[in-house]
Motif scaffolding. Structure first.
Motif, PDB file in Angstrom:
ATOM      1  N   UNK A 170      37.059 -51.141  79.939  1.00 30.42           N
ATOM      2  CA  UNK A 170      37.057 -51.309  78.834  1.00 30.42           C
ATOM      3  C   UNK A 170      38.480 -50.132  78.232  1.00 30.42           C
ATOM      4  N   UNK A 171      39.269 -51.071  77.357  1.00 24.84           N
ATOM      5  CA  UNK A 171      39.762 -49.881  76.599  1.00 24.84           C
ATOM      6  C   UNK A 171      39.573 -49.696  75.470  1.00 24.84           C
ATOM      7  N   UNK A 172      39.843 -47.939  75.488  1.00 25.29           N
ATOM      8  CA  UNK A 172      38.778 -47.275  73.948  1.00 25.29           C
ATOM      9  C   UNK A 172      39.777 -46.256  73.469  1.00 25.29           C
ATOM     10  N   UNK A 196      36.240 -36.824  79.721  1.00 26.12           N
ATOM     11  CA  UNK A 196      35.399 -37.576  80.038  1.00 26.12           C
ATOM     12  C   UNK A 196      34.546 -38.054  80.726  1.00 26.12           C
ATOM     13  N   UNK A 197      33.477 -37.822  79.740  1.00 25.87           N
ATOM     14  CA  UNK A 197      32.201 -38.780  80.018  1.00 25.87           C
ATOM     15  C   UNK A 197      32.717 -40.251  79.955  1.00 25.87           C
ATOM     16  N   UNK A 198      33.949 -40.851  79.498  1.00 29.64           N
ATOM     17  CA  UNK A 198      34.367 -42.448  79.823  1.00 29.64           C
ATOM     18  C   UNK A 198      34.381 -42.358  80.406  1.00 29.64           C
ATOM     19  N   UNK A 199      34.721 -41.185  82.167  1.00 26.68           N
ATOM     20  CA  UNK A 199      36.107 -41.655  82.442  1.00 26.68           C
ATOM     21  C   UNK A 199      35.008 -41.638  83.666  1.00 26.68           C
ATOM     22  N   UNK A 200      33.803 -41.721  83.600  1.00 29.28           N
ATOM     23  CA  UNK A 200      32.591 -42.000  84.276  1.00 29.28           C
ATOM     24  C   UNK A 200      33.243 -43.429  84.500  1.00 29.28           C
ATOM     25  N   UNK A 201      33.644 -44.387  83.834  1.00 32.99           N
ATOM     26  CA  UNK A 201      33.697 -45.845  84.131  1.00 32.99           C
ATOM     27  C   UNK A 201      34.534 -46.233  83.880  1.00 32.99           C
ATOM     28  N   UNK A 202      34.915 -47.716  83.870  1.00 32.73           N
ATOM     29  CA  UNK A 202      36.262 -48.190  84.746  1.00 32.73           C
ATOM     30  C   UNK A 202      36.882 -47.976  82.795  1.00 32.73           C
ATOM     31  N   UNK A 203      37.545 -46.816  81.970  1.00 34.90           N
ATOM     32  CA  UNK A 203      38.203 -47.308  81.140  1.00 34.90           C
ATOM     33  C   UNK A 203      39.628 -46.951  80.902  1.00 34.90           C
ATOM     34  N   UNK A 204      40.372 -47.550  79.906  1.00 33.43           N
ATOM     35  CA  UNK A 204      41.699 -46.982  79.478  1.00 33.43           C
ATOM     36  C   UNK A 204      41.322 -45.836  78.578  1.00 33.43           C
ATOM     37  N   UNK A 205      41.608 -45.067  77.873  1.00 30.51           N
ATOM     38  CA  UNK A 205      41.737 -44.629  76.832  1.00 30.51           C
ATOM     39  C   UNK A 205      43.351 -45.384  76.087  1.00 30.51           C
ATOM     40  N   UNK A 206      43.503 -45.232  75.225  1.00 30.83           N
ATOM     41  CA  UNK A 206      44.379 -45.667  74.283  1.00 30.83           C
ATOM     42  C   UNK A 206      44.662 -44.882  73.912  1.00 30.83           C
ATOM     43  N   UNK A 229      43.757 -53.479  70.878  1.00 31.67           N
ATOM     44  CA  UNK A 229      42.943 -53.968  71.313  1.00 31.67           C
ATOM     45  C   UNK A 229      41.844 -52.643  72.278  1.00 31.67           C
ATOM     46  N   UNK A 230      41.409 -51.892  71.102  1.00 32.47           N
ATOM     47  CA  UNK A 230      41.030 -51.506  71.218  1.00 32.47           C
ATOM     48  C   UNK A 230      39.322 -52.379  71.953  1.00 32.47           C
ATOM     49  N   UNK A 231      37.828 -52.318  72.715  1.00 34.43           N
ATOM     50  CA  UNK A 231      36.899 -52.878  73.116  1.00 34.43           C
ATOM     51  C   UNK A 231      35.693 -51.819  72.718  1.00 34.43           C
ATOM     52  N   UNK A 232      36.434 -50.567  72.429  1.00 38.07           N
ATOM     53  CA  UNK A 232      34.948 -49.493  72.257  1.00 38.07           C
ATOM     54  C   UNK A 232      36.142 -48.605  71.081  1.00 38.07           C
ATOM     55  N   UNK A 233      35.720 -48.487  69.819  1.00 39.21           N
ATOM     56  CA  UNK A 233      35.662 -47.100  69.476  1.00 39.21           C
ATOM     57  C   UNK A 233      34.933 -46.071  69.363  1.00 39.21           C
ATOM     58  N   UNK A 234      35.447 -44.452  69.533  1.00 40.94           N
ATOM     59  CA  UNK A 234      34.476 -43.118  69.097  1.00 40.94           C
ATOM     60  C   UNK A 234      35.118 -42.239  68.402  1.00 40.94           C
ATOM     61  N   UNK A 235      34.432 -42.368  67.282  1.00 40.40           N
ATOM     62  CA  UNK A 235      34.497 -41.627  66.545  1.00 40.40           C
ATOM     63  C   UNK A 235      33.894 -39.698  66.228  1.00 40.40           C
ATOM     64  N   UNK A 308      29.222 -49.896  78.668  1.00 40.69           N
ATOM     65  CA  UNK A 308      29.406 -50.199  79.491  1.00 40.69           C
ATOM     66  C   UNK A 308      29.202 -51.436  80.473  1.00 40.69           C
ATOM     67  N   UNK A 309      28.288 -52.439  79.994  1.00 42.49           N
ATOM     68  CA  UNK A 309      27.557 -53.766  80.636  1.00 42.49           C
ATOM     69  C   UNK A 309      27.903 -54.435  79.978  1.00 42.49           C
ATOM     70  N   UNK A 310      28.377 -54.315  79.126  1.00 41.91           N
ATOM     71  CA  UNK A 310      28.550 -55.328  77.814  1.00 41.91           C
ATOM     72  C   UNK A 310      26.856 -55.299  77.446  1.00 41.91           C
ATOM     73  N   UNK A 311      26.389 -54.629  77.242  1.00 44.84           N
ATOM     74  CA  UNK A 311      24.383 -55.420  76.309  1.00 44.84           C
ATOM     75  C   UNK A 311      25.069 -54.886  74.992  1.00 44.84           C
ATOM     76  N   UNK A 312      24.620 -55.529  73.899  1.00 42.30           N
ATOM     77  CA  UNK A 312      24.359 -55.337  73.091  1.00 42.30           C
ATOM     78  C   UNK A 312      23.594 -54.530  72.028  1.00 42.30           C
ATOM     79  N   UNK A 313      24.039 -53.121  71.698  1.00 44.43           N
ATOM     80  CA  UNK A 313      22.897 -52.302  71.774  1.00 44.43           C
ATOM     81  C   UNK A 313      21.623 -52.428  69.947  1.00 44.43           C
ATOM     82  N   UNK A 314      21.103 -52.908  70.566  1.00 52.78           N
ATOM     83  CA  UNK A 314      19.642 -53.371  69.039  1.00 52.78           C
ATOM     84  C   UNK A 314      18.694 -51.947  68.018  1.00 52.78           C
TER      85      UNK A 314
END
Length: 344
Positions: A170-172, A196-206, A229-235, A308-314
Motif C-alpha cells: 500500500x501507498x500511504x 515506524x508502525x506502518x513500516x512493519x508492513x509492505x508500505x510506501x510512504x508517499x 496514488x495513496x491507498x491509505x491516508x492517516x490523519x 493491510x490485508x485489504x479487509x474493509x472495517x465495519x
C-alpha cells in the motif's frame, strides 16, 4: 485389541509403546502407541524381542486416531499453510506466508463440541509470520467413530475453519494537523511514530503534509495524496471533541463515508475510520487519536493489520473490540502476547 505375530503386523497400529534399551547407548521408546507397522519395522521389532504384538483390531465404522487426524487437518487447512507429520492423532499447521489469520469461530466451536476431538488455535485478526504455528489438532482416543468424523466434515462443508489473508502493498499518505506544528512552535513527534508502525508492513510512504487547523487545508491535503496514488491516508491531530479540533469535519468533507467516529477501545476511543471511493477502489482514511503518539499499543495496532490485508472495517467490527479492548498499560509491554484486542 488383539495379539498377532510380528511378521503379520504390517499395516496394523500398535496399542502400546515399545521400548528399546541398548546398554550405554539407548533407552527410550522405539515405537509409540498408534504407530502403524511398516515392512522395514519388522526386523527392528524382532530384534527387540517382540515376536508378538498387541495391535488395534479395526472394526467397521471406527477410525484409528491418525486416520481421523487427517480429517481434522483437512477441515482446518487452507492455502498458505503447511502441516506437520501426523503423530499419535496430532497434526499442527503453520503459516507459509506473512498475513492476517482468520478463523470461523462458529465452526470451531461446533467441531470442538462434538467431543473426542479438539482444535486449538491462535487468536484471529492478528498478523502471523511465515513459520508461525497456527493450530494444533488432536483426536483424543486411540479410535473414534467414523460417523463422528463425518459430522465434523459436514460442519465444514463450505470451507476450512482457518484462512490467511496475505498482506498487500500500500501507498500511504500522512496528514499532520495543528497550528502549533504548522507554524513551527513545536516539533512534530507524531509522524515518526506513524511511519515506524506502518513500516512493519509492505508500505510506501508517499510523504507527510503538515497543515494548519483550517478544515479546507486538511481536506485538500487528503485529496492531494489520493490524487498521487495513496491507498491509505492517516490523519493526526485535531481528533478530540474540542471546538478547535477540525480533523473529523475535514475528513467528512472529502466525501468519505464515515464508518465510525469513536471506538470501544482504550487507548483509542477517539478513532475515526472512513472510506473514500475513488473509481472502483475504497481508500481508508483514518483519523488517529493522540494516544497513538505516546501509548505503546492502541486501537491503531488492532486495525492496521486488517487494513493491510485489504479487509474493509465495519462498525460491527469496531463494536466487537470492546471485549478485550482495555489495555492494562503494563510496565513491560508484552503485546501481542496479552489479552488486548482478543475478546472475540
Amino acid at each position: 485389541m488383539k495379539e498377532i505375530n510380528t511378521e503379520d503386523a504390517i499395516g496394523h497400529a500398535l496399542c502400546h509403546d515399545i521400548t528399546q534399551i541398548v546398554k550405554d547407548k539407548v533407552k527410550g521408546v522405539a515405537f509409540k502407541k498408534g504407530h502403524v507397522v511398516k515392512e522395514e519395522d519388522i526386523d527392528i521389532l524382532l530384534s527387540l524381542g517382540k515376536d508378538h504384538l498387541y495391535v488395534w483390531e479395526k472394526k467397521e465404522g471406527m477410525l484409528h486416531e491418525n486416520e481421523a487426524a487427517i480429517i481434522l487437518r483437512d477441515i482446518c487447512k487452507n492455502e498458505y499453510m503447511e502441516e506437520s507429520d501426523v503423530k499419535e492423532g496430532k497434526i499442527e499447521l503453520s503459516a507459509s506466508i506473512d498475513g492476517l489469520l482468520k478463523i470461523d469461530i462458529d465452526k470451531l466451536r461446533e467441531v470442538n463440541s462434538l467431543g473426542e476431538m479438539m482444535i486449538a488455535t491462535r487468536h484471529q485478526n492478528f498478523p502471523v509470520k511465515k513459520g508461525d504455528k497456527l493450530v494444533g489438532t488432536r483426536i483424543i482416543p486411540l479410535i473414534i467413530e467414523e460417523e463422528k468424523m463425518k459430522k465434523a466434515k459436514e460442519l465444514c462443508s463450505n470451507g476450512p475453519i482457518l484462512s490467511i489473508k496475505p498482506f498487500v502493498h500500500k501507498k500511504v499518505g500522512i496528514v499532520t494537523t495543528g497550528n502549533e506544528v504548522y507554524y513551527g512552535r513545536i516539533k512534530d513527534t507524531f509522524g515518526p511514530v506513524i511511519i515506524e508502525k506502518v513500516k512493519e508492513f509492505d508500505v510506501e510512504v508517499l510523504g507527510q503534509s503538515i497543515v494548519s487547523d483550517d478544515p479546507k487545508n486538511i481536506t485538500n491535503s487528503i485529496l492531494e495524496f489520493i490524487e498521487k496514488g495513496a491507498e491509505m491516508v492517516l490523519c493526526t491531530g485535531g481528533m478530540s471533541v474540542d471546538p478547535d479540533d477540525k480533523t473529523p469535519k475535514a475528513i467528512k468533507d472529502t466525501g468519505a463515508d464515515i464508518v465510525s467516529y469513536g471506538s470501544p477501545v482504550l487507548p483509542g476511543a477517539m478513532m475515526l475510520v472512513s472510506y473514500y471511493k475513488n473509481n472502483d477502489k475504497l481508500i481508508p482514511i483514518m483519523g488517529l487519536p493522540g494516544c497513538v503518539m505516546y501509548a505503546k499499543r492502541t486501537i491503531f495496532d488492532l486495525i492496521l493489520p486488517r487494513i493491510m490485508a485489504d479487509e474493509k472495517i465495519t462498525k460491527d467490527d469496531l463494536s466487537k473490540l470492546g471485549l478485550g479492548g482495555l489495555c492494562l498499560n503494563c510496565d513491560v509491554c508484552h503485546y501481542p502476547n496479552c489479552g488486548f484486542g482478543k475478546g472475540v
